[in-house]
Design an enzyme around this catalytic site. Structure first.
Site, PDB file in Angstrom:
ATOM      1  N   SER A 147       0.860  -1.181   0.000  1.00 30.54           N
ATOM      2  CA  SER A 147       0.000   0.000   0.000  1.00 30.54           C
ATOM      3  C   SER A 147       0.896   1.229   0.000  1.00 30.54           C
ATOM      4  CB  SER A 147      -0.915   0.016   1.229  1.00 30.54           C
ATOM      5  OG  SER A 147      -0.155   0.205   2.413  1.00 30.54           O
ATOM      6  N   ILE A 186       7.027  -2.227   7.461  1.00 26.60           N
ATOM      7  CA  ILE A 186       6.965  -0.772   7.532  1.00 26.60           C
ATOM      8  C   ILE A 186       7.723  -0.217   6.327  1.00 26.60           C
ATOM      9  CG2 ILE A 186       7.551   1.283   8.843  1.00 26.60           C
ATOM     10  CD1 ILE A 186       5.306  -0.456  10.054  1.00 26.60           C
ATOM     11  N   LYS A 187       7.053   0.631   5.578  1.00 29.43           N
ATOM     12  CA  LYS A 187       7.613   1.151   4.328  1.00 29.43           C
ATOM     13  C   LYS A 187       8.140   2.565   4.538  1.00 29.43           C
ATOM     14  CE  LYS A 187       5.423   0.356   0.357  1.00 29.43           C
ATOM     15  NZ  LYS A 187       4.515   0.525  -0.815  1.00 29.43           N
ATOM     16  N   LEU A 188       9.394   2.774   4.139  1.00 35.30           N
ATOM     17  CA  LEU A 188      10.033   4.088   4.225  1.00 35.30           C
ATOM     18  C   LEU A 188      10.707   4.406   2.894  1.00 35.30           C
ATOM     19  CD1 LEU A 188      10.935   2.314   7.040  1.00 35.30           C
ATOM     20  CD2 LEU A 188      11.519   4.629   7.734  1.00 35.30           C
TER      21      LEU A 188
END
Length: 357
Positions: free
Chosen positions: A37, A129-131
């Site tokens: 997402s 967790i997307k960074l």
């Protein structure tokens, strides 16, 4: 699908009604084994679906727009993670990603704080967790891995970004294994964006007599080589931005061209449906010498690699921040209603115009 070779197909779309219907079916049939997402995806979902209306009405007077967004987003991510939990338990991926507030991309302290908060609030082992892959975020990535949190490094365009992500993951994993020597390692992916190169450069390539629709694929292939050769077993290449906007290409073009072992492709629904419709075989990556000659030709044609990568990253961050702001404004004004108001239509039209550039 291709489980023995560790090729995975993830869905680049999340929406509440979809999670409880088609998403569940795609997982059960083995078509997909993960999902991603980002702010653009959540914006589309929140502004077009009636499924969020009840939750918004419940919290609108009690929470700030960002707090309410996080409630809605984490609810969807948690529901998706539950649907994928069997895959995860069986060692068949089963991951779902959620991105931190993109406005924190240049603040390592706040990025780390938000990453931990999101992971702890969802409380599911198969969440990533997307960074965004940039200088300040590498510090946060390393610390998250050190704490055993799965990480998705996104908006990766350059080989230098890949190298920096690998260094961050290596440092984080070293710290994690020191603290928990016998525990399973956190999983990490490096999301290399593909089609945005071709949309930006095809006109220049065509004018120079250089083959179109290959720049993004060859760049992603070099990144794949770099990741595979680094020796980190818990890190894989994830090919992102694989939707097709050009009618000349098959909808699953970027999936088929990057169908490599030990890799992931996260694709929009139309690409996944096209991929389902025909048989495919794993591909052997194009050799480095061929790719090198291609990039030399591009450089001679005036295409500056580092400049293109920087521009695409800045454009991606700017777009994600705008999408995030649009979400918060719409929630604040309680514009997500059954009539699908004019303001929401205007926002989505702007998004579509940007994606077609």
């Amino acid at each position: 699908m291709y489980k023995d070779t560790k090729f995975s197909l993830w869905c680049d779309f999340i929406e509440r009604d979809f999670i409880n219907a088609q998403f569940k079916d795609l997982i059960a049939k083995g078509v997909i084994n993960g999902a991603t997402s980002n702010p653009a995806i959540f914006k589309s979902a929140l502004l077009t679906s009636k499924a969020y209306k009840e939750s918004i009405n419940r919290y609108i007077k009690k929470k700030t727009p960002k707090e309410l967004y996080e409630i809605l987003a984490t609810q969807d991510i948690k529901a998706s993670a539950y649907k994928l939990l069997t895959n995860y338990a069986n060692g068949d991926d089963g991951f779902i990603s959620i991105e931190i507030d993109p406005k924190l991309f240049d603040d390592s302290v706040m990025s780390l704080k938000e990453g931990k908060k999101l992971f702890n609030s969802i409380k599911m082992p198969n969440v990533m967790i997307k960074l965004p892959a940039c200088e300040r975020s590498y510090i946060a990535m390393s610390e998250l891995v050190k704490k055993g949190i799965n990480v998705n490094a996104t908006l990766v365009f350059s080989q230098e970004q890949v190298k920096s992500c690998l260094n961050a993951f290596f440092k984080g994993l070293k710290g994690y294994k020191k603290r928990y020597p016998n525990a399973p390692e956190p999983e990490c992916v490096i999301s290399i964006f593909v089609s945005r190169f071709d949309r930006a450069l095809n006109d220049k390539l065509k004018a120079a007599g250089i083959e179109c629709d290959k720049y993004g694929i060859y760049n992603a292939t070099l990144a794949y080589y770099q990741i595979e050769e680094c020796g980190l077993k818990n890190v894989r290449a994830l090919f992102a931005s694989t939707g097709v906007k050009d009618a000349r290409l098959a909808k699953d073009y970027y999936i088929d061209e990057l169908l490599f072992s030990h890799s992931i492709n996260t694709a929009p629904l139309d690409a996944i449906k096209a991929f389902q419709a025909r048989d495919h075989k794993l591909k052997k990556p194009v050799d480095k010498d061929t790719i090198s000659k291609f990039f030399v030709a591009c450089q001679n044609a005036g295409i500056k690699y580092e400049s293109v990568c920087k521009d695409l990253f800045n454009e991606g961050i700017r777009s994600f921040k705008e999408d995030f702001d649009d979400i918060l404004v719409s929630i604040k004004n309680n514009e997500i209603d059954e009539n699908f108001n004019t303001k929401s239509v205007q926002i989505l039209n702007k998004t579509e115009q940007k994606s077609n550039k």
